[in-house]
Design an enzyme around this catalytic site. Structure first.
Site, PDB file in Angstrom:
ATOM      1  N   GLU A   1      54.087  32.707  35.359  1.00 42.23           N
ATOM      2  CA  GLU A   1      55.080  32.313  36.373  1.00 42.23           C
ATOM      3  C   GLU A   1      55.401  33.522  37.246  1.00 42.23           C
ATOM      4  O   GLU A   1      55.091  34.657  36.865  1.00 42.23           O
ATOM      5  CB  GLU A   1      56.344  31.792  35.681  1.00 42.23           C
TER       6      GLU A   1
ATOM      7  N   GLY B   1      54.716  37.236  33.489  1.00 38.85           N
ATOM      8  CA  GLY B   1      53.263  37.325  33.349  1.00 38.85           C
ATOM      9  C   GLY B   1      52.927  37.776  31.945  1.00 38.85           C
ATOM     10  O   GLY B   1      52.649  36.957  31.065  1.00 38.85           O
TER      11      GLY B   1
ATOM     12  N   GLY C   1      27.393  56.774  47.792  1.00 42.03           N
ATOM     13  CA  GLY C   1      27.966  57.637  48.836  1.00 42.03           C
ATOM     14  C   GLY C   1      28.646  56.801  49.914  1.00 42.03           C
ATOM     15  O   GLY C   1      29.279  55.779  49.609  1.00 42.03           O
TER      16      GLY C   1
ATOM     17  N   GLU D   1      44.189  37.322  32.117  1.00 42.63           N
ATOM     18  CA  GLU D   1      44.226  36.933  30.691  1.00 42.63           C
ATOM     19  C   GLU D   1      44.780  38.070  29.829  1.00 42.63           C
ATOM     20  O   GLU D   1      44.324  38.304  28.700  1.00 42.63           O
ATOM     21  CB  GLU D   1      42.853  36.453  30.206  1.00 42.63           C
TER      22      GLU D   1
ATOM     23  N   THR E   1      44.307  29.925  38.776  1.00 44.69           N
ATOM     24  CA  THR E   1      42.930  29.736  39.235  1.00 44.69           C
ATOM     25  C   THR E   1      42.684  28.229  39.394  1.00 44.69           C
ATOM     26  O   THR E   1      42.944  27.466  38.459  1.00 44.69           O
ATOM     27  CB  THR E   1      41.952  30.377  38.219  1.00 44.69           C
TER      28      THR E   1
END
Ligand SMILES: Cc1cc2nc3c(=O)[nH]c(=O)nc-3n(C[C@H](O)[C@H](O)[C@H](O)COP(=O)(O)OP(=O)(O)OC[C@H]3O[C@@H](n4cnc5c(N)ncnc54)[C@H](O)[C@@H]3O)c2cc1C
Length: 379
Positions: free
Chosen positions: A127, A131, A339, A363, A158
């Site tokens: 939420e 977390g 580089g 997760e 997700t």
């Protein structure tokens, strides 16, 4: 201890390499740029059996175990971490929760659709204000006859918008009581259930991340997973398996970043020599290869234990912690080896670098993995 690919793993790896070359590589930078979640790719992954890897064949899945699952996610993430993340979330979280804790009717109703990717799945624990401290969640469900009325919001979900169904864990008891939370299956289109803001992200940009909003959302009691008060405990068990998939995601990103840097180091010349001939570069490659090997062993060990039905609480956290930190280190060195070109979008190094960082957060952050591991070893 050896973890050579089995015939199935080899078949999956070959299939994903072919699939990725055809359906992911040509478009992935476009999706990354526009943050498009390519639903059609997941439908195709469903046709290949990769959206229900662990789902038994009787429910329309592939019926494989965790070794095949790790291989599939790692191979996919070598190409594009966003697709790997979405596949992991769909398989481990939404589908995995219903597979582990659904009753027969729920499994029959949802697993065939999820395993074939006819439906995309979401899973809501986090939420806006909770977390790492998910047990302190404030989204609440109150019983009203045969229904539960949900109010609140979930964050960073997700497939929050494109998902056809979500498993959400909400408060049904006292704050601070680990038995005060319950899981429900909620279908898209249920009145009072909607997607909120879509996140604009650093990496994993083709994996959709949105809010979920609940405004007097009425869910029938038949949509409950298990019993009242079991939701948080279920979620922790789902994450034990899910963390193996995030370790695999990390491993794939690290392998992709390493392979790109290895090839580049042999093509790029400075001072009339390939840069790989400089010890400063070859030692980086040696460190990267060694750490990837160690991450792979931890990940496959956790997968093997999970297949054997053992408790993987500590081992999945170790694999996730180590592999995700390796992924970040390897992707960082990858950019260094490229580089200035590593800092541009002409080469893949910068994308691996951006995508890898999610692995130490999603997760459960690295700090939370250390909490899980230390609790297990201090028992
Ligand atoms: C791309 C993406 C996809 C996601 N998908 C989902 C999903 O599908 N479903 C879902 O439910 N969630 C999802 N999440 C949420 C994710 O699991 C959380 O972001 C994560 O658990 C961390 O929570 P937080 O972001 O609130 O950070 P916080 O918990 O606020 O942590 C902030 C910092 O404090 C540290 N910290 C917190 N507590 C402690 C402690 N006790 N000891 C030491 N350090 C601590 C953390 O490690 C971190 O460094 C997703 C996140 C992202 C970014």
């Amino acid at each position: 201890m050896e973890f050579n690919y089995t015939e199935n793993q080899r078949m999956i790896a070959d299939m994903i390499r072919d699939f990725g070359a055809k359906h992911i590589k040509p478009k992935m930078m476009e999706w990354d740029e526009s943050q498009e979640f390519p639903v059609e790719v997941f439908k195709k992954l469903g046709e290949l059996g990769l959206m229900g890897v662990l789902v038994p064949t009787e429910y329309g899945g592939s019926g494989f175990g965790y070794l095949e699952y790790v291989t599939a996610i790692a191979e996919l993430s070598k190409i594009d971490g966003s697709i790997g993340l979405s596949m992991a979330a769909h398989n481990s979280l939404c589908t995995g929760h219903i597979l582990q804790f659904g009753n027969e009717a729920q499994k029959k109703q949802y697993l065939p659709k999820l395993a074939t990717a006819e439906w995309i799945g979401a899973w809501g624990l986090t939420e806006p204000n909770t977390g790492s401290d998910a047990g302190n969640m404030r989204t609440v469900a109150v019983q009203d006859g045969d229904y539960w009325v949900i109010n609140g919001a979930k964050n960073f979900i997700t497939h929050g918008k494109s998902g056809n169904v979500a498993v959400v864990i909400v408060r049904t008891g006292e704050v601070g009581d680990s038995h005060g939370m319950t899981a429900f299956i909620i279908e898209k289109g249920t009145p009072g259930f909607s997607a909120g803001r879509k996140e604009d992200k650093l990496g994993m940009r083709a994996s959709e991340t949105t809010e979920l909003i609940f405004e007097d959302c009425r869910v029938h009691k038949d949509q409950m997973l298990g019993k009242v008060g079991e939701g948080f405990i279920q979620a922790m068990k789902v994450l034990d398996g899910g963390r193996i998939s995030i370790a695999a995601l990390s491993l794939g990103i690290a392998q992709g970043a390493f392979e790109a840097a290895l090839a580049y180091s042999q093509e790029r010349s400075q001072f009339n020599k390939p840069i790989s001939s400089f010890q400063g570069i070859s030692f980086k490659l040696a460190d990267m290869a060694t750490e990837i090997e160690a991450a792979s062993l931890l990940t496959y060990q956790a997968a093997d234990m999970k297949n054997r039905g053992l408790n993987v609480n500590k081992e999945s956290a170790m694999a996730k912690l180590y592999a995700s930190e390796v992924s970040v280190r390897v992707a960082n060195e990858g950019v260094q080896i490229f580089g200035g070109y590593g800092f541009t979008k002409d080469y893949p190094a910068e994308k691996y670098y951006r995508d890898a960082k999610l692995c130490t957060i999603g997760e459960g952050t690295s700090e939370i993995q250390k909490l899980v591991i230390s609790r297990a070893i201090l028992k």
